[in-house]
Design a protein around this motif. Structure first.
Motif, PDB file in Angstrom:
ATOM      1  N   LYS A 224       5.854   2.615   2.056  1.00  0.00           N
ATOM      2  CA  LYS A 224       6.415   3.251   3.237  1.00  0.00           C
ATOM      3  C   LYS A 224       5.434   3.054   4.387  1.00  0.00           C
ATOM      4  O   LYS A 224       4.223   2.966   4.146  1.00  0.00           O
ATOM      5  CB  LYS A 224       6.624   4.741   2.983  1.00  0.00           C
ATOM      6  CG  LYS A 224       7.786   4.974   2.022  1.00  0.00           C
ATOM      7  CD  LYS A 224       7.896   6.420   1.648  1.00  0.00           C
ATOM      8  CE  LYS A 224       8.961   6.580   0.572  1.00  0.00           C
ATOM      9  NZ  LYS A 224       8.713   7.732  -0.271  1.00  0.00           N
ATOM     10  N   LYS A 339      10.908   9.946  11.334  1.00  0.00           N
ATOM     11  CA  LYS A 339      11.255   9.196  10.132  1.00  0.00           C
ATOM     12  C   LYS A 339      10.334   7.999   9.913  1.00  0.00           C
ATOM     13  O   LYS A 339      10.400   7.350   8.885  1.00  0.00           O
ATOM     14  CB  LYS A 339      12.686   8.654  10.261  1.00  0.00           C
ATOM     15  CG  LYS A 339      13.743   9.706  10.271  1.00  0.00           C
ATOM     16  CD  LYS A 339      15.095   9.009  10.251  1.00  0.00           C
ATOM     17  CE  LYS A 339      16.232  10.023  10.310  1.00  0.00           C
ATOM     18  NZ  LYS A 339      17.497   9.321  10.548  1.00  0.00           N
ATOM     19  N   LYS A 342       8.694   7.145   6.774  1.00  0.00           N
ATOM     20  CA  LYS A 342       9.530   6.901   5.585  1.00  0.00           C
ATOM     21  C   LYS A 342      10.138   5.511   5.555  1.00  0.00           C
ATOM     22  O   LYS A 342      10.754   5.118   4.569  1.00  0.00           O
ATOM     23  CB  LYS A 342      10.640   7.949   5.526  1.00  0.00           C
ATOM     24  CG  LYS A 342      10.111   9.331   5.214  1.00  0.00           C
ATOM     25  CD  LYS A 342      11.237  10.343   5.135  1.00  0.00           C
ATOM     26  CE  LYS A 342      10.656  11.740   4.968  1.00  0.00           C
ATOM     27  NZ  LYS A 342      11.491  12.751   5.612  1.00  0.00           N
TER      28      LYS A 342
END
Length: 390
Positions: A224, A339, A342
């Motif tokens: 990630k 985000k 991620k």
DNA sequence: GCTTATTCGCCACACAGGTG
DNA sequence: CACCTGTGTGGCGAATAAGC
């Protein structure tokens, strides 16, 4: 003595001061029969280009029959202020055999002077003073200068005899050609880089790149972005320069170890991204907070500083991963940055990262070097222009 | 028909107000 | 409270509309 500061040895004597209307003829030819359907626009740095190429759309009126019809080699004056051209720009039609222009522009053709000499003359600033004297008070009215056409044709120019005109023209044609070739060289390097970027990173849905350095096999592993990078909100303005370079290439800052990457939650493309959500990366492991010459202004509240999370990752490799990373937001998604950590990417072992990173760094460094060369040629040209014309 | 005034769209940027 | 994001604004580069 009315002579230029810098001159070819073989020439002597003074240059003549002539009025523009004694060497050119105004062009008022209308596009009555719709001979051309190519509306042109004047770009200060790109010259006369068609509107589709320049704006990606046609911004002319529906009826082109009232427009001027301009033929190759003819000139036009855009009496509108633009960056670097406080008194407007005068350009020669070179890229097309003909095209049409709004009647706002003043068009003319060379009659009694070397056409290309005149072209280069108008690239200098020597005519600015003359135009400034006839421009209406305030010099500027919502971008357009108030310049009576007949007054415009009375401005004075200094010109030498024809054979000296030709000699000067040839010199500047040569310089322009050199600059053009250098630009092509850079374009080619950028094309090549693009090709390598596609081949040396796995394509969507795949876990191995098409092209690899010898000795490396196996699949890249999924990570990630948050594993690779952490981000922080900067606390102050970092950049003051407003010299923003509008190119579709992500700005890469080669001085020091820092970069600007662009991401946006609306449309892809660095221009929008740089304005809305620029990201600046610092290589925490090699230089600490080393601010460099950014090419445009970034606002602290709209950007993040990124740092590698550990020395298990190669900085330049990660940088290129980010450059390649494509994020397609759901419609008008907010808070995409939350985000960020991620997002999934593929990463090889450190040694392979290092090789890939170094490979692209070399290419980038070379492009930068070639770019510096072109800048140097341009500077040189500017100096010559200032001195070889009056 | 030519000259001057207005309009238009874009974009960077400041700022205010909302939100977890 | 820190941090987003929407919105307003003014300059710019462009064309068109209005005026003489």
């Amino acid at each position: 003595m009315n002579v230029p500061k810098l001159r070819f040895k073989e020439f002597g004597g003074e240059w003549r001061s002539v009025s523009l209307d004694s060497i050119v003829e105004r062009v008022v030819r209308k596009n009555k029969q719709l001979e051309s359907k190519l509306p042109l626009t004047i770009s200060a740095d790109r010259g006369l280009v068609d509107q589709i190429t320049y704006f990606n759309k046609n911004v002319s009126g529906k009826d082109l029959s009232g427009y001027y019809l301009l033929k190759k080699g003819e000139f036009t004056y855009n009496k509108s202020y633009s960056n670097g051209y406080p008194w407007g720009a005068i350009k020669r039609l070179e890229n097309y055999n003909q095209g049409v222009l709004s009647t706002l522009y003043i068009c003319f053709k060379a009659t009694n002077i070397d056409e290309l000499f005149l072209k280069h003359y108008f690239e200098t600033t020597h005519w600015h003073k003359e135009v400034s004297m006839i421009a209406a008070e305030g010099a500027r009215n919502h971008g357009l200068l108030n310049i009576p056409v007949n007054e415009f044709f009375k401005i004075k120019l200094n010109i030498p005899e024809e054979w000296e005109q030709r000699k000067i023209r040839n010199l500047f044609e040569k310089i322009n050609k050199k600059i053009k070739l250098q630009q092509q060289k850079i374009d080619l390097l950028q094309e090549q880089k693009k090709g390598y970027m596609q081949k040396m990173f796995p394509k969507a849905g795949e876990t191995q790149p098409e092209m690899r350095f010898e000795g490396f096999t196996g699949e890249w592993e999924e990570r990630k972005l948050g594993d690779l990078l952490k981000y922080e909100q900067p606390t102050k303005y970092i950049v003051e320069s407003t010299n923003y370079n509008d190119s579709n290439e992500t700005p890469v800052l080669t001085a020091g170890k820092s970069f600007i990457l662009g991401y946006t939650n609306e449309i892809s493309g660095i221009k929008e991204a740089s304005a809305k959500n620029p990201i600046i990366i610092f290589d925490d492991f090699t230089t600490s907070s080393h601010y460099v010459d950014f090419s445009f202004k970034v606002k602290s509240s709209a950007m993040k500083l990124l740092y590698l999370t550990s020395s298990d990752y190669d900085f330049y490799f990660v940088f290129n991963v980010l450059k390649k990373f494509e994020y397609v937001p759901e419609n008008h998604e907010r808070q995409w940055i939350s985000k960020f950590a991620k997002f999934k990417v593929l990463v090889p072992v450190f040694n392979e990262q290092e090789k890939i990173g170094a490979f692209f760094k070399k290419i980038d460094d070379n492009i930068y070097l070639q770019q510096q060369k072109i800048d140097f040629y341009k500077e040189q040209k500017k100096g010559l222009m200032q001195q070889m014309f009056i």
